[in-house]
Design a protein around this motif. Structure first.
Motif, mmCIF file in Angstrom:
data_model
loop_
_atom_site.group_PDB
_atom_site.id
_atom_site.type_symbol
_atom_site.label_atom_id
_atom_site.label_comp_id
_atom_site.label_asym_id
_atom_site.label_seq_id
_atom_site.Cartn_x
_atom_site.Cartn_y
_atom_site.Cartn_z
ATOM 1 N N HIS A 51 0.924 -1.273 -0.019
ATOM 2 C CA HIS A 51 0.016 0.105 -0.072
ATOM 3 C C HIS A 51 0.974 1.276 -0.112
ATOM 4 N N GLU A 52 1.973 1.125 0.847
ATOM 5 C CA GLU A 52 2.816 2.486 0.664
ATOM 6 C C GLU A 52 3.236 2.677 -0.745
ATOM 7 N N LEU A 53 3.628 1.756 -1.577
ATOM 8 C CA LEU A 53 4.070 2.198 -3.064
ATOM 9 C C LEU A 53 2.639 2.846 -3.417
ATOM 10 N N ILE A 54 1.501 2.583 -3.241
ATOM 11 C CA ILE A 54 0.587 3.283 -4.180
ATOM 12 C C ILE A 54 0.232 4.682 -3.608
ATOM 13 N N LEU A 55 0.380 4.722 -2.165
ATOM 14 C CA LEU A 55 0.470 6.113 -1.476
ATOM 15 C C LEU A 55 1.515 6.965 -1.769
ATOM 16 N N GLY A 56 2.590 6.205 -2.233
ATOM 17 C CA GLY A 56 3.804 7.054 -2.687
ATOM 18 C C GLY A 56 3.457 7.797 -4.085
ATOM 19 N N LEU A 57 2.609 7.052 -4.813
ATOM 20 C CA LEU A 57 2.242 7.490 -6.118
ATOM 21 C C LEU A 57 1.112 8.666 -5.945
ATOM 22 N N ASN A 58 0.337 8.472 -5.007
ATOM 23 C CA ASN A 58 -0.771 9.576 -4.692
ATOM 24 C C ASN A 58 -0.096 11.009 -4.095
ATOM 25 N N TRP A 59 1.045 10.666 -3.335
ATOM 26 C CA TRP A 59 1.938 11.893 -3.039
ATOM 27 C C TRP A 59 2.914 12.264 -4.346
ATOM 28 N N ALA A 60 3.256 11.511 -5.048
ATOM 29 C CA ALA A 60 3.877 12.116 -6.361
ATOM 30 C C ALA A 60 2.979 12.951 -6.998
ATOM 31 N N ALA A 61 1.621 12.379 -7.309
ATOM 32 C CA ALA A 61 0.816 13.065 -8.012
ATOM 33 C C ALA A 61 0.559 14.729 -7.651
ATOM 34 N N TYR A 62 0.459 14.692 -6.249
ATOM 35 C CA TYR A 62 0.310 16.190 -5.731
ATOM 36 C C TYR A 62 1.500 16.870 -6.044
ATOM 37 N N LEU A 63 2.647 16.271 -5.895
ATOM 38 C CA LEU A 63 4.012 17.077 -6.038
ATOM 39 C C LEU A 63 4.162 17.547 -7.392
ATOM 40 N N LEU A 64 3.655 16.931 -8.542
ATOM 41 C CA LEU A 64 3.372 17.068 -9.996
ATOM 42 C C LEU A 64 2.617 18.194 -10.203
ATOM 43 N N VAL A 65 1.172 18.073 -9.574
ATOM 44 C CA VAL A 65 0.239 18.971 -9.724
ATOM 45 C C VAL A 65 0.856 20.371 -9.163
ATOM 46 N N ARG A 66 1.457 20.372 -7.885
ATOM 47 C CA ARG A 66 1.681 21.617 -7.476
ATOM 48 C C ARG A 66 2.836 22.112 -8.303
ATOM 49 N N ARG A 67 3.736 21.449 -9.047
ATOM 50 C CA ARG A 67 4.797 21.977 -9.891
ATOM 51 C C ARG A 67 4.393 22.637 -11.068
ATOM 52 N N LEU A 68 3.287 22.073 -11.392
ATOM 53 C CA LEU A 68 2.370 22.582 -12.606
ATOM 54 C C LEU A 68 1.800 23.701 -12.421
ATOM 55 N N GLN A 69 1.246 23.912 -11.166
ATOM 56 C CA GLN A 69 0.408 25.239 -10.729
ATOM 57 C C GLN A 69 1.423 26.267 -10.529
ATOM 58 N N ASN A 70 2.555 25.860 -9.896
ATOM 59 C CA ASN A 70 3.517 26.913 -9.651
ATOM 60 C C ASN A 70 4.091 27.472 -10.823
ATOM 61 N N LYS A 71 4.264 26.810 -12.093
ATOM 62 C CA LYS A 71 4.694 27.135 -13.348
ATOM 63 C C LYS A 71 3.306 27.870 -14.037
ATOM 64 N N GLN A 72 2.134 27.759 -13.440
ATOM 65 C CA GLN A 72 0.940 28.113 -14.134
ATOM 66 C C GLN A 72 0.911 27.607 -15.488
ATOM 67 N N SER A 73 1.101 26.190 -15.611
ATOM 68 C CA SER A 73 0.815 25.557 -17.078
ATOM 69 C C SER A 73 -0.302 25.191 -17.227
ATOM 70 N N GLU A 74 -0.779 25.559 -18.643
ATOM 71 C CA GLU A 74 -2.196 25.281 -19.063
ATOM 72 C C GLU A 74 -2.082 24.041 -20.205
ATOM 73 N N ASN A 75 -0.865 23.415 -20.025
ATOM 74 C CA ASN A 75 -0.833 22.301 -21.146
ATOM 75 C C ASN A 75 -1.429 21.087 -20.424
ATOM 76 N N TYR A 76 -1.772 21.122 -19.220
ATOM 77 C CA TYR A 76 -1.920 19.911 -18.392
ATOM 78 C C TYR A 76 -3.159 20.154 -17.655
ATOM 79 N N ASP A 77 -4.187 19.147 -17.761
ATOM 80 C CA ASP A 77 -5.343 19.253 -16.826
ATOM 81 C C ASP A 77 -4.814 18.434 -15.349
ATOM 82 N N THR A 78 -4.761 19.447 -14.464
ATOM 83 C CA THR A 78 -4.492 18.644 -13.407
ATOM 84 C C THR A 78 -5.519 17.834 -12.385
ATOM 85 N N ASN A 79 -6.448 18.163 -12.727
ATOM 86 C CA ASN A 79 -7.721 17.366 -12.198
ATOM 87 C C ASN A 79 -7.596 16.003 -13.023
#
Length: 212
Positions: A51-79
């Motif tokens: 389960h820790e592996l998949i929880l790590g994936l969930n955490w990584a998704a937030y890290l990616l989304v936060r990075r895209l939001q910081n760059k104000q990138s509109e090329n990806y749908d964060t949702n």
């Protein structure tokens, strides 16, 4: 956009706490499982590690989304990124539930090993159960603002609580009445409930991902 970014950071912090706290639980269960010869605790530690592996994936998704939001990138749908992470998590939860059911039936038809130190094992199992409840409390969103990725983490934690409760019941029955099959029976019930949650999560996230 700013409000959405703040909410993402909040959810990321919650998931990060769960990931790190779960690592601590796994370490404790491994040590006590080995010293007390509790196969239930060792099995749960393996279960939590997966389960820790998949929880790590969930955490990584937030890290990616936060990075895209910081760059104000509109090329990806964060949702959709968060929904894809949740969908993957749902697949894993369903697969884990199926594995537990198969393993439990094999135990029912096979030989059960006795636990040599019931009191030590049950204390650790209860501590693990309390720890999971703490994590669920951290992830619980009473305002209903949680996204699917956060909800997926929440469901994984609930399934872990069911597994821990089954361990406690199994150890108590083995200790008081020498009944060993209860552990497997409770595991089957909890796995079926988790499978139902996984099915609903896959349905909801699947519709989100296929929506134009």
């Amino acid at each position: 956009m700013k409000t959405k970014h703040i909410e993402t950071i909040k959810q990321e912090k919650r998931v990060r706490f769960v990931v790190l706290f779960t690592l601590l639980i796994i370490a404790v269960e491994v040590v006590v499982g080995i010293t007390s010869h509790s196969m239930a605790l060792l099995a749960d530690a393996i279960h939590l590690s997966s389960h820790e592996l998949i929880l790590g994936l969930n955490w990584a998704a937030y890290l990616l989304v936060r990075r895209l939001q910081n760059k104000q990138s509109e090329n990806y749908d964060t949702n959709k990124i968060l929904s894809l992470s949740a969908f993957t998590s749902g697949i894993f939860l369903l697969a884990t539930a199926i594995f537990i059911v198969i393993e439990a039936f094999e135990r029912l038809n096979g030989h059960e090993e006795h636990i040599t130190n019931h009191k030590f094992a049950i204390i650790t199992a209860v501590v693990g159960l309390v720890a999971n409840i703490i994590c669920v409390r951290v992830m619980y969103d009473k305002n209903g603002k949680a996204d699917y990725n956060s909800h997926a983490v929440y469901l994984h934690l609930l399934s872990d609580i069911l597994a821990k409760a089954g361990i406690v019941i199994g150890i108590v029955c083995a200790m008081l009445w020498d009944i060993l099959w209860i552990d497997a029976a409770v595991a089957i019930v909890s796995a079926l409930i988790a499978a139902h949650w996984a099915k609903n999560l896959l349905w909801d996230t699947g519709r989100t991902l296929t929506r134009a």
